[in-house]
Design an enzyme around this catalytic site. Structure first.
Site, PDB file in Angstrom:
ATOM      1  N   ARG A 210      51.237 -18.427  11.163  1.00 39.68           N
ATOM      2  CA  ARG A 210      51.073 -19.689  10.439  1.00 39.68           C
ATOM      3  C   ARG A 210      51.264 -19.424   8.957  1.00 39.68           C
ATOM      4  O   ARG A 210      50.393 -18.896   8.270  1.00 39.68           O
ATOM      5  CB  ARG A 210      49.671 -20.260  10.708  1.00 39.68           C
ATOM      6  CG  ARG A 210      49.392 -21.585   9.986  1.00 39.68           C
ATOM      7  CD  ARG A 210      50.309 -22.675  10.452  1.00 39.68           C
ATOM      8  NE  ARG A 210      49.901 -23.974   9.942  1.00 39.68           N
ATOM      9  CZ  ARG A 210      50.732 -24.858   9.367  1.00 39.68           C
ATOM     10  NH1 ARG A 210      52.015 -24.549   9.234  1.00 39.68           N
ATOM     11  NH2 ARG A 210      50.292 -26.025   8.967  1.00 39.68           N
ATOM     12  N   GLY A 211      52.433 -19.797   8.453  1.00 48.81           N
ATOM     13  CA  GLY A 211      52.809 -19.484   7.083  1.00 48.81           C
ATOM     14  C   GLY A 211      51.863 -20.010   6.023  1.00 48.81           C
ATOM     15  O   GLY A 211      51.510 -19.298   5.076  1.00 48.81           O
ATOM     16  N   GLU A 212      51.436 -21.249   6.152  1.00 51.74           N
ATOM     17  CA  GLU A 212      50.587 -21.854   5.128  1.00 51.74           C
ATOM     18  C   GLU A 212      49.265 -21.120   4.973  1.00 51.74           C
ATOM     19  O   GLU A 212      48.652 -21.142   3.910  1.00 51.74           O
ATOM     20  CB  GLU A 212      50.333 -23.330   5.448  1.00 51.74           C
ATOM     21  CG  GLU A 212      51.547 -24.207   5.242  1.00 51.74           C
ATOM     22  CD  GLU A 212      51.208 -25.682   5.402  1.00 51.74           C
ATOM     23  OE1 GLU A 212      50.009 -26.024   5.343  1.00 51.74           O
ATOM     24  OE2 GLU A 212      52.136 -26.482   5.584  1.00 51.74           O
TER      25      GLU A 212
ATOM     26  N   GLU B 232      57.816 -21.129  19.012  1.00 49.61           N
ATOM     27  CA  GLU B 232      58.256 -19.741  18.915  1.00 49.61           C
ATOM     28  C   GLU B 232      57.536 -18.890  19.965  1.00 49.61           C
ATOM     29  O   GLU B 232      58.142 -18.030  20.604  1.00 49.61           O
ATOM     30  CB  GLU B 232      57.959 -19.177  17.523  1.00 49.61           C
ATOM     31  CG  GLU B 232      58.863 -19.680  16.426  1.00 49.61           C
ATOM     32  CD  GLU B 232      58.533 -19.068  15.072  1.00 49.61           C
ATOM     33  OE1 GLU B 232      59.240 -19.368  14.105  1.00 49.61           O
ATOM     34  OE2 GLU B 232      57.553 -18.285  14.986  1.00 49.61           O
TER      35      GLU B 232
ATOM     36  N   ARG C 269      50.946 -16.461   4.777  1.00 50.84           N
ATOM     37  CA  ARG C 269      52.155 -15.951   4.118  1.00 50.84           C
ATOM     38  C   ARG C 269      51.848 -15.182   2.829  1.00 50.84           C
ATOM     39  O   ARG C 269      52.436 -14.122   2.567  1.00 50.84           O
ATOM     40  CB  ARG C 269      53.120 -17.097   3.815  1.00 50.84           C
ATOM     41  CG  ARG C 269      54.382 -16.628   3.064  1.00 50.84           C
ATOM     42  CD  ARG C 269      55.396 -17.731   2.895  1.00 50.84           C
ATOM     43  NE  ARG C 269      56.052 -18.026   4.163  1.00 50.84           N
ATOM     44  CZ  ARG C 269      55.983 -19.189   4.788  1.00 50.84           C
ATOM     45  NH1 ARG C 269      55.258 -20.167   4.286  1.00 50.84           N
ATOM     46  NH2 ARG C 269      56.617 -19.376   5.924  1.00 50.84           N
TER      47      ARG C 269
END
Length: 203
Positions: free
Chosen positions: A14-16, A79, A19
């Site tokens: 989960r990028g947010e 994904e 990251r």
């Protein structure tokens, strides 16, 4: 000793949430150890999920990094479904990483992880939900690593790097066997990470 390998590692996360924290430190560790990896921040804006699916297919290893906000994203879950499909066909090695989230919460979609999942499910199709649940129930059953709230992240990242190096070595041995014929497995002394044996120092 620096570890170099052309084997690509795909990071599913989960990028947010991760990251600019955990994943950025993990990427730095991968670069220092010569581990080839792919993260979606390098994708050109405007491309669709099919392009990421291609990146997953090009990879030999996938890190499914579960965190509390992972299930906010249908992108992450789609994904994961692709990762499961390739893993079922023995085309991809998967290492689940539980980042400050309980394994059971991922497997059973409970806790904050589950709350986010069911919120997303309300605006998703039945077929999507079914595939997501199957992937979330399957992937956590694989051997992986878990980071608790009171653990040292730097030590944990070292564990992840070692786990990836171990799988890369295993893949290399398998490729040699396929090319030159069977070799004795004792040549490879590393073991895949075992979630139950994973240790991180407590504060």
């Amino acid at each position: 000793m620096t570890f170099f390998s052309p084997t690509q590692v795909f990071l599913n996360y989960r990028g947010e949430q991760l990251r600019h924290s955990f994943v950025s430190h993990l990427i730095d560790a991968f670069e220092r150890n010569g581990i080839n990896f792919f993260v979606d921040k390098y994708e050109q804006r405007g491309k669709d999920l099919k392009n990421l699916f291609l990146r997953i297919q090009e990879s030999k290893i996938a890190l499914a990094i579960f965190s509390t906000r992972y299930t906010e994203s249908s992108w992450c879950l789609d994904e994961l479904v692709k990762i499961k499909k390739l893993a079922d066909k023995k085309k991809l090695h998967v290492i689940p990483i539980f980042y400050k989230v309980k394994v059971e919460d991922v497997r059973k979609q409970t806790g904050e992880f589950g709350d986010n999942f069911w919120t997303l499910a309300k605006v998703s199709s039945g077929d999507q939900i079914k595939k997501w649940k199957e992937a979330l129930e399957c992937i956590p059953n694989k051997m992986g690593l878990s980071l608790g709230d009171n653990s040292y992240e730097a030590d944990f990242i070292k564990e992840v790097v070692k786990a990836v190096q171990c799988v890369v070595a295993t893949i290399g041995l398998e490729e040699q066997e396929n090319h030159f014929g069977k070799k004795k497995r004792k040549d490879c002394k590393c073991e895949l990470p075992d979630l139950k044996k994973s240790r991180t120092k407590k504060l």
